[in-house]
Design an enzyme around this catalytic site. Structure first.
Site, PDB file in Angstrom:
ATOM      1  N   GLY A 194       0.818  -1.201   0.000  1.00  0.00           N
ATOM      2  CA  GLY A 194       0.000   0.000   0.000  1.00  0.00           C
ATOM      3  C   GLY A 194       0.853   1.254   0.000  1.00  0.00           C
ATOM      4  O   GLY A 194       2.036   1.231   0.354  1.00  0.00           O
ATOM      5  N   CYS A 195       0.235   2.368  -0.384  1.00  0.00           N
ATOM      6  CA  CYS A 195       0.981   3.632  -0.490  1.00  0.00           C
ATOM      7  C   CYS A 195       1.414   4.146   0.875  1.00  0.00           C
ATOM      8  O   CYS A 195       2.589   4.440   1.108  1.00  0.00           O
ATOM      9  CB  CYS A 195       0.146   4.662  -1.232  1.00  0.00           C
ATOM     10  SG  CYS A 195      -1.524   4.872  -0.567  1.00  0.00           S
ATOM     11  N   TYR A 196       0.448   4.278   1.804  1.00  0.00           N
ATOM     12  CA  TYR A 196       0.785   4.690   3.161  1.00  0.00           C
ATOM     13  C   TYR A 196       1.826   3.731   3.758  1.00  0.00           C
ATOM     14  O   TYR A 196       2.777   4.142   4.423  1.00  0.00           O
ATOM     15  CB  TYR A 196      -0.456   4.649   4.045  1.00  0.00           C
ATOM     16  CG  TYR A 196      -1.329   5.870   4.054  1.00  0.00           C
ATOM     17  CD1 TYR A 196      -0.819   7.124   4.392  1.00  0.00           C
ATOM     18  CD2 TYR A 196      -2.690   5.776   3.784  1.00  0.00           C
ATOM     19  CE1 TYR A 196      -1.635   8.250   4.442  1.00  0.00           C
ATOM     20  CE2 TYR A 196      -3.524   6.891   3.825  1.00  0.00           C
ATOM     21  CZ  TYR A 196      -2.989   8.132   4.161  1.00  0.00           C
ATOM     22  OH  TYR A 196      -3.804   9.235   4.221  1.00  0.00           O
ATOM     23  N   ALA A 197       1.591   2.434   3.518  1.00  0.00           N
ATOM     24  CA  ALA A 197       2.442   1.410   4.137  1.00  0.00           C
ATOM     25  C   ALA A 197       3.869   1.474   3.613  1.00  0.00           C
ATOM     26  O   ALA A 197       4.830   1.273   4.365  1.00  0.00           O
ATOM     27  CB  ALA A 197       1.853   0.021   3.895  1.00  0.00           C
TER      28      ALA A 197
END
Length: 881
Positions: free
Chosen positions: A692-695
């Site tokens: 994921g992007c945030y991750a």
């Protein structure tokens, strides 16, 4: 007797016949400014924007820098110097005589630094001409204990001289297109040193950083005088060297530079300039040398006292003005480099390592261990049954392991490991370690991969080399031609049988990573280098500090994109359009079925609405090499099952951009974050789960400190642009609702919170928010520390961790989301430590649509299909500060 670096470490090898100051003059001319007659000549194209002009000037200067050092060195040092805030780059103390006699050379060198975005704090003295001015005024110079007695009449002349020298330098810089700011007061506060004895001579008791920081913030070089003031405003004369030291104590720069005529400290016995002094290792012996006395002894003691108050990464350079660029941007340097360093330790068994964790951490730099081809534990087991000697500094920034000679090695000892951190290379610890090894072994052999970035360095250490099969055999101290022949025969026997795809896993010396080159056999003699080769050495291509993850596949591959309507799908289509080997075969979108795919120029593609049976047939007919699932969470599984249940060889691979398989426990799916997980595993995987992007941003920002976390859990405050909410209308992508607003959502148990925690192996707390910009994420992360660490310590950890990563940059300042939008990487910085040194705040920025999704997907595609990892991905991430 002086130890290794004074006796034999030589950083003075000439790189080019062109002097650094001549190159500096060329750089200013290339930037559009003339030094003739002191006239300021504008660029011909006066309408060009300042941004383009600055970029062009920077590029020109960097090209010229490459003339005094390799591309690898220039890139490495620029990255190192820009990793701290601007005011922490360097303090440069300039003698007044240099302004009088070498003004053009000094100004050109400072212009050089300015045009590559570096802002040294420059402090100057008055120089010997002050005595002439005093005599002209009828004032006889008087000294007491080496200190000039400064009465009111003397102060009048001293102050006038300071102001004239300052204005002269600032004016010359401005003529060269350098924005400079004279700072002649308001920085140093002082009390009288001894008013009765020395009159208006001061002792500095405070430094006001504000004028200097304001100058740099405005893009101007601060040019200071060494004049101080009492609280009542009385001007006092202070020693310029002392003033430079006080500046260094406050700003903690990477470099403190003293420019003088000699260009360094001269060894009184040999008459040679000393290249490096490592104080922790050499200070006591140095003080016993007969030639170290008077001013020299005082200077070394003062520098030692200064460095004891600064981080170990700080160093002092004493150089000539002509050699400023060479000292700063090359491994060889030019003057005398003085640093604290560490004592060098040798060990003959694992039991002698009092801190086994330091040894394990050093071994984790080994490319064989990084790639997963071997492990720390297996290598340690090997050492338990071997006869070896290890060399290292106290924190093991550099570790060398030498195995004893045996008949199987041609009776020549083998340098089995030479593992240096970035700090180890930049601070010349590597030279000291190698010199210590050479003292103990009259002959030695080692092997590196052919594309190693430091191949030139190893060649300089060797008497001979033999290049074949993608590796280079080096040796020194082997004079007998029969012995050399035996070394080469052993090398041939080992590497001629190794398939090219497996060469990276071999461990004859397993010291480094590298790239193929033509066959070369060369030796050195007292008459120079004799080369027995069919082609010249070609190390220039390897002179980069970025990993050369070259691909083995040059065939075209077909990509089918399922769910092409969203932002990530559109970005991926654009990147595939520019990729030399990838071609779109199908794009599937229910909403866009029947429409022409815009922006793709390799072929005319019509959106389809592929059903499960369609996918099954395409897989059975082997029409797709890579399936990319750009679907919402919870939708992917039936599509994957259609591919998996198809008849045939199942030669295709799958990448899922959703969260559906990020928590797979079957072992069928590989988590695809190349910088933190095994690239080898990704290249061999059939099914890859894209993070994921945030991750991605949070993991990159936290991972290097995982071993240091204690007393709580990292807390992540994440803010994303509204493109992260997708194209389906909602309050989180409603521009009007977002205007002047910040929307918190899913403040606990967010799926990215779970993803980050699982992948890092440590619990985190994550609070996401949506802001009114379109794309880009900013993370502000609080990390509790189990042991005290300084900001510099932490930044060094991050630099070492990510020094070879093209898409991750480490900054000394907190990165801004506006600078990452549209860029293909992650920037990590800030590193603000609280006063108790038990908590650090790290800031990371990432474009959620690119490195947070499409760019990362393309990295994984490249690895999985055998292309170069960065094929089709621009290297466009630049750091601030």
């Amino acid at each position: 007797m002086l130890r290794c670096s004074i006796n034999s470490t030589k950083r003075l090898a000439a790189r080019t016949s062109t002097g650094a100051s001549q190159l500096a003059v060329k750089a200013t001319a290339a930037a559009g400014f003339s030094s003739q007659s002191g006239r300021h000549v504008q660029l011909k194209n006066a309408s060009a924007s300042s941004t383009i002009r600055q970029y062009s000037t920077r590029s020109t200067v960097i090209q010229l820098l490459n003339n005094i050092g390799s591309k690898r060195e220039v890139e490495q040092y620029l990255k190192y110097f820009t990793s701290v805030s601007s005011q922490q780059f360097a303090v440069i103390k300039v003698g007044g005589a240099i302004i009088t006699q070498h003004l053009d050379e000094l100004a050109s060198c400072l212009a050089f630094l300015y045009h590559v975005g570096l802002y040294p704090i420059v402090l100057h003295g008055t120089g010997p001409q002050i005595n002439e001015l005093l005599e002209a005024e009828g004032v006889e110079p008087q000294y007491e204990d080496g200190i000039r007695i400064t009465d009111e009449k003397t102060m009048t002349v001293v102050r006038k001289c300071f102001l004239e020298q300052n204005l002269k330098l600032v004016t010359r810089l401005e003529e060269m297109g350098v924005h400079a700011r004279p700072i002649t007061a308001g920085v140093f506060s002082a009390s009288y040193l001894d008013q009765d004895k020395y009159k208006l001579v001061g002792k500095i008791n405070g430094v006001n950083k504000s004028p200097i920081e304001a100058s740099i913030q405005a893009g101007a070089l601060p040019i200071l005088t060494s004049l101080a003031e009492t609280p009542s405003g009385q001007i006092l004369n202070v020693n310029a060297d002392v003033a430079a030291g006080e500046l260094a104590r406050v700003f903690e720069p990477l470099k403190i530079v003293y420019l003088n005529e000699k260009g360094g400290i001269i060894n009184g016995n040999t008459g040679e300039k000393i290249s490096v002094i490592n104080l922790d290792e050499e200070f006591e012996d140095l003080m016993k040398e007969s030639w170290v006395k008077y001013g020299t002894k005082l200077k070394i003691k003062e520098i030692r006292d200064l460095l004891m108050h600064l981080p170990r990464s700080s160093s002092v350079a004493i150089i000539n003005v002509d050699d400023l660029q060479k000292e700063l941007f090359t491994d060889s340097g030019a003057g005398t480099l003085i640093r604290r360093g560490y004592r060098l330790l040798t060990r003959n068994s694992l039991a002698e390592f009092s801190e086994p964790e330091l040894l394990r951490r050093a071994l984790q730099r080994d490319p064989q261990i990084v790639s997963g081809n071997t492990s720390v534990a297996s290598y340690l087991r090997e050492l338990e049954t071997s006869t070896f000697k290890s060399y290292g500094d106290e924190p093991l920034e550099v570790l060398a392991i030498v195995k004893d000679a045996t008949p199987a090695t041609g009776n020549v000892a083998v340098l089995d490991k030479f593992l240096a951190s970035k700090a180890g290379w930049l601070n010349n610890v590597s030279d000291n370690i190698f010199t210590a090894v050479k003292k103990d072994y009259s002959s030695l052999q080692w092997v590196v991969r052919e594309d190693d970035a430091n191949a030139n360095w190893y060649f300089a250490k060797a008497d001979g080399s033999y290049n074949k099969h993608g590796h280079i055999l080096y040796w020194f101290g082997v004079e007998d031609p029969k012995a050399v022949t035996e070394l080469i025969a052993n090398f041939e026997a080992k590497y001629s049988k190794v398939p090219k795809t497996a060469q990276a896993t071999e461990d004859f010396s397993s010291v480094f990573q590298v790239k193929q080159q033509t066959r070369t056999f060369s030796t050195k003699s007292k008459f120079g280098v004799r080369s027995f080769s069919t082609s010249a050495r070609a190390f220039d291509a390897a002179n980069t500090n970025l990993p050369r993850r070259e691909g083995t596949n040059s065939q075209k591959s077909r990509v089918a994109l399922i769910g092409a309507r969203g932002y990530t799908g559109q970005n991926l289509i654009s990147m595939i359009n520019e990729h030399p080997y990838l071609e779109l075969s199908h794009v599937s979108s229910r909403e866009l079925e029947g429409q022409r795919l815009e922006g793709y120029t390799k072929a005319e593609i019509i959106y389809s609405n592929l059903q499960f049976e369609d996918i099954k047939k395409l897989e059975e007919r082997n029409e797709v090499d890579m399936w990319v699932m750009a679907l919402p969470n919870g939708v992917c599984k039936p599509f994957v099952e259609a591919i998996e249940t198809a008849n045939g060889a199942k030669k295709s691979k799958i990448i899922d951009l959703s969260a559906d398989y990020r928590f797979d426990t079957t072992g069928e799916w590989t988590y695809g974050l190349p910088e933190l997980t095994s690239r080898e595993a990704i290249s061999q995987a059939r099914k890859i789960s894209n993070p994921g992007c945030y991750a991605t941003g949070a993991q990159v920002a936290i991972k290097p400190l995982v071993p240091y976390i204690g007393g709580g859990v990292p807390s992540i405050f994440g803010v994303s642009g509204y493109s992260g909410a997708g194209t389906k209308p909602s309050p989180k992508n409603d521009i009007k609702f977002l205007s002047n607003n910040l929307i918190p959502y899913s403040l606990t148990d967010h799926i990215h919170e779970r993803e980050i925690s699982v992948q890092l192996g440590t619990e985190v707390a994550f609070s996401p928010h949506v802001a009114q910009w379109f794309q880009g994420i900013s993370h502000t992360i609080n990390i509790p520390l189990k042991e005290p660490l300084t900001s510099r310590d932490i930044r060094n950890i991050y630099q070492e961790t990510y020094q070879d990563e093209q898409l991750i940059q480490v900054s000394g300042e907190a990165p801004l989301v506006k600078d990452i939008s549209g860029k293909h990487g992650v920037v990590v910085g800030g590193f603000a430590v609280n006063s108790k040194q038990n908590r650090v705040v790290v800031v990371a920025t990432i474009d959620n649509l690119l490195k947070g999704a499409a760019t990362q997907c393309l990295q994984n595609i490249n690895l999985a299909l055998g292309y170069g990892e960065y094929e089709g991905i621009p290297d466009d991430v630049e750091i601030r500060g």
